[in-house]
Scaffold this active site. Structure first.
Site, PDB file in Angstrom:
ATOM      1  N   PHE A  11       0.826  -1.217   0.000  1.00  0.00           N
ATOM      2  CA  PHE A  11       0.000   0.000   0.000  1.00  0.00           C
ATOM      3  C   PHE A  11       0.863   1.272   0.000  1.00  0.00           C
ATOM      4  O   PHE A  11       0.853   2.062  -0.961  1.00  0.00           O
ATOM      5  CB  PHE A  11      -0.926  -0.061   1.227  1.00  0.00           C
ATOM      6  N   ILE A  12       1.652   1.486   1.030  1.00  0.00           N
ATOM      7  CA  ILE A  12       2.394   2.755   1.118  1.00  0.00           C
ATOM      8  C   ILE A  12       3.578   2.738   0.147  1.00  0.00           C
ATOM      9  O   ILE A  12       3.850   3.732  -0.541  1.00  0.00           O
ATOM     10  CB  ILE A  12       2.874   3.022   2.561  1.00  0.00           C
ATOM     11  N   ILE A  59      13.538  -9.445   1.777  1.00  0.00           N
ATOM     12  CA  ILE A  59      14.561  -8.591   2.410  1.00  0.00           C
ATOM     13  C   ILE A  59      15.524  -9.420   3.255  1.00  0.00           C
ATOM     14  O   ILE A  59      16.616  -8.980   3.582  1.00  0.00           O
ATOM     15  CB  ILE A  59      13.953  -7.459   3.288  1.00  0.00           C
ATOM     16  N   THR A 133       6.180   2.782  12.722  1.00  0.00           N
ATOM     17  CA  THR A 133       4.799   3.079  13.089  1.00  0.00           C
ATOM     18  C   THR A 133       4.709   3.746  14.460  1.00  0.00           C
ATOM     19  O   THR A 133       5.590   3.567  15.311  1.00  0.00           O
ATOM     20  CB  THR A 133       3.984   1.763  13.109  1.00  0.00           C
ATOM     21  N   ASP A 134       3.604   4.466  14.688  1.00  0.00           N
ATOM     22  CA  ASP A 134       3.364   5.042  16.019  1.00  0.00           C
ATOM     23  C   ASP A 134       2.999   3.972  17.048  1.00  0.00           C
ATOM     24  O   ASP A 134       3.039   4.223  18.259  1.00  0.00           O
ATOM     25  CB  ASP A 134       2.271   6.124  15.955  1.00  0.00           C
ATOM     26  N   GLU A 135       2.628   2.765  16.565  1.00  0.00           N
ATOM     27  CA  GLU A 135       2.155   1.730  17.502  1.00  0.00           C
ATOM     28  C   GLU A 135       3.254   1.267  18.457  1.00  0.00           C
ATOM     29  O   GLU A 135       2.964   0.657  19.481  1.00  0.00           O
ATOM     30  CB  GLU A 135       1.598   0.523  16.741  1.00  0.00           C
ATOM     31  N   TYR A 159       2.511  -7.427  16.273  1.00  0.00           N
ATOM     32  CA  TYR A 159       2.944  -6.537  15.181  1.00  0.00           C
ATOM     33  C   TYR A 159       3.799  -5.396  15.719  1.00  0.00           C
ATOM     34  O   TYR A 159       4.930  -5.182  15.265  1.00  0.00           O
ATOM     35  CB  TYR A 159       1.721  -5.983  14.428  1.00  0.00           C
ATOM     36  N   LYS A 163       7.792  -4.469  15.127  1.00  0.00           N
ATOM     37  CA  LYS A 163       8.266  -3.196  14.559  1.00  0.00           C
ATOM     38  C   LYS A 163       9.211  -2.510  15.557  1.00  0.00           C
ATOM     39  O   LYS A 163      10.219  -1.926  15.162  1.00  0.00           O
ATOM     40  CB  LYS A 163       7.090  -2.276  14.221  1.00  0.00           C
ATOM     41  N   ASN A 188      -1.807   6.163  11.346  1.00  0.00           N
ATOM     42  CA  ASN A 188      -2.590   5.358  10.389  1.00  0.00           C
ATOM     43  C   ASN A 188      -2.722   6.055   9.039  1.00  0.00           C
ATOM     44  O   ASN A 188      -3.209   7.174   8.964  1.00  0.00           O
ATOM     45  CB  ASN A 188      -4.010   5.128  10.921  1.00  0.00           C
ATOM     46  N   LEU A 199      -9.371  -1.040   8.304  1.00  0.00           N
ATOM     47  CA  LEU A 199     -10.710  -0.501   8.598  1.00  0.00           C
ATOM     48  C   LEU A 199     -11.338   0.287   7.437  1.00  0.00           C
ATOM     49  O   LEU A 199     -12.476  -0.004   7.038  1.00  0.00           O
ATOM     50  CB  LEU A 199     -10.646   0.404   9.838  1.00  0.00           C
ATOM     51  N   PRO A 214     -18.002  -3.934  10.346  1.00  0.00           N
ATOM     52  CA  PRO A 214     -17.680  -4.470  11.680  1.00  0.00           C
ATOM     53  C   PRO A 214     -16.899  -3.480  12.537  1.00  0.00           C
ATOM     54  O   PRO A 214     -15.760  -3.128  12.217  1.00  0.00           O
ATOM     55  CB  PRO A 214     -16.827  -5.705  11.361  1.00  0.00           C
TER      56      PRO A 214
END
Ligand code: NAD
Ligand code: DAU
Length: 355
Positions: A11-12, A59, A133-135, A159, A163, A188, A199, A214
């Site tokens: 995607f990105i 990779i 990621t911010d996660e 996940y 990361k 996100n 989502l 959902p």
């Protein structure tokens, strides 16, 4: 000279490759394993572009990476490749450990060996940019300040833990070996080519197909949303001017509860493609069993990136989400091709057992 983008069919990564080649003559070597999330259709417009060199591979294959770096005189590596879906990390964490941690380690090893034998300006100019990621910062309470680069790491899902581990490896390769690294931690993303397990694209497609939308738990979990093209511009900015060894938070200043996000996209669909029965799409909203360990709130303080490098997002949530809904309506062929057998199996696996 050229750049090596890993995960450039996702995607990105695919948005990044498309934007890069729209603005630059510098070739892109695109290394992607083509997992379920990798899709060469995202790059169909580059079919005959001489500046796009696609290589299917892992990779974690240090020999392959070493060959690519040397052959194409790579001056920067941008590491987008990862397993990226939290729900999949809960049902099957193994792949996340393998790609996000072990894979990043092998990639770093290959880059270190290549960088160490470069000379002069080529050595000084080389960059390894790690897309994170911010996660990794964990979860905020409603009144907590947004994540800054100095927040401690408190990852909560397999996940985000994988990361976080990769971020630590990247940091260590800078401090120990001097590898010229940069890390970005972004909130996100949403926009074109977003795989419909996440989502926003999931709810756009389910809405159009008359299926439930959902909502995990009460739908009051908060995320900060950034239009993918803004993430790509932030990465280009950090690559060009980021200080070595530094991390930069990237965000959209767009905190929204999940329920608001889904209601907003329903309202846009009501306007652009109303349901045949005249009912609002929001009537399809369905509350389902929550995600285990569901983080309540993410929020990004992107002040450092703005102050040091002058970056700001171009889109608000309102402009970005409208563009996104319009893109999905206009690209039904792409949608048809990604929602194949394997995708339907995932939906059954993830949603079949939720009450
Ligand atoms: P994605 O799942 O859409 O794409 C990942 C890509 O990596 C796919 O093309 C896949 O084939 C490829 N890949 C997976 N394992 C590989 C391997 N071992 N070797 C080579 N290629 C491999 O992910 P995305 O949403 O585009 O995310 C890209 C990066 O940005 C990830 O590192 C993710 O952690 C990070 N990120 C994502 C978001 C978001 O909202 N999606 C936000 C912040 C950061
Ligand atoms: O914050 C950055 C992260 O954003 C990235 O690092 C991840 O790669 C990316 O997948 C995304 O993670 P999230 O878990 O926040 O995204 P997702 O789209 O899966 O979920 C967004 C929110 O919506 C989250 O609170 C869970 C909720 N949700 C998700 C799905 C798929 C639902 O309520 N229902 C759903 O069906």
């Amino acid at each position: 000279m050229s750049i090596l983008v890993t995960g450039g069919a996702g995607f990105i990564g695919s948005n990044f490759v498309l934007d890069w080649l729209a603005q630059s003559d510098e070739p892109v070597i695109n290394l992607d394993k083509l997992s379920y999330a990798g899709n060469l259709e995202n790059l169909a417009s580059l079919k005959d572009h001489p500046g796009h060199i696609f290589v299917q591979g892992d990779i974690g294959d240090a020999e392959l990476v070493a060959g690519l770096l040397a052959k194409h005189q790579v001056r920067a590596v941008l590491n987008f490749a990862a397993e990226s879906h939290v729900d999949r990390s809960i049902t099957g964490p193994g792949e996340f450990i393998q790609t996000n941690i072990v894979g990043t380690f092998h990639l770093l090893e290959a880059c270190k060996a290549y960088w160490q034998q470069l000379q002069g300006e080529a050595k000084t100019a080389f960059r390894f940019l790690h897309v994170s990621t911010d996660e990794v910062y964990g979860s905020l309470e409603k009144t907590d300040p947004a994540f800054s680069e100095t927040n401690r790491y408190e990852p909560n899902s397999p996940y985000s833990a994988s990361k976080a581990a990769s971020d630590h490896l990247v940091r260590a390769y800078h401090h120990t070996y001097g590898l010229p690294v940069l890390t970005t931690n972004c909130s996100n993303n949403y926009g074109p080519f977003h795989f419909p397990e996440k989502l926003i694209p999931l709810c756009i497609l389910n809405a159009l197909n008359g299926k439930p939308l959902p909502i995990y738990g009460d739908g009051q979990q908060i995320r900060d949303w950034l239009y993918v093209k803004d993430h790509c511009s932030a990465i280009r900015t950090v690559l060009a001017g980021g200080r070595l060894g530094e991390t930069y938070n990237v965000g959209g200043w767009n905190e929204k509860p999940n329920l608001d996000v889904v209601r907003t996209l329903c309202a846009i669909l009501d306007e652009l493609q109303p349901r045949a029965d005249g009912q609002p799409y929001s009537s399809q909203i369905t509350y389902v069993t929550d995600r285990p360990g569901h983080d309540k709130r993410y929020a990004i303080d992107a002040t450092k990136l703005e102050r040091e490098l002058g970056w700001k997002p171009a889109e608000t949530f309102e402009t970005g989400i409208r563009k996104t809904v319009e893109w999905y309506l206009a690209n039904q062929a792409w949608v048809g091709n990604v929602t194949s057998g394997a995708y339907r199996e995932w939906l059954e696996h993830n949603y079949g057992a939720r009450a």
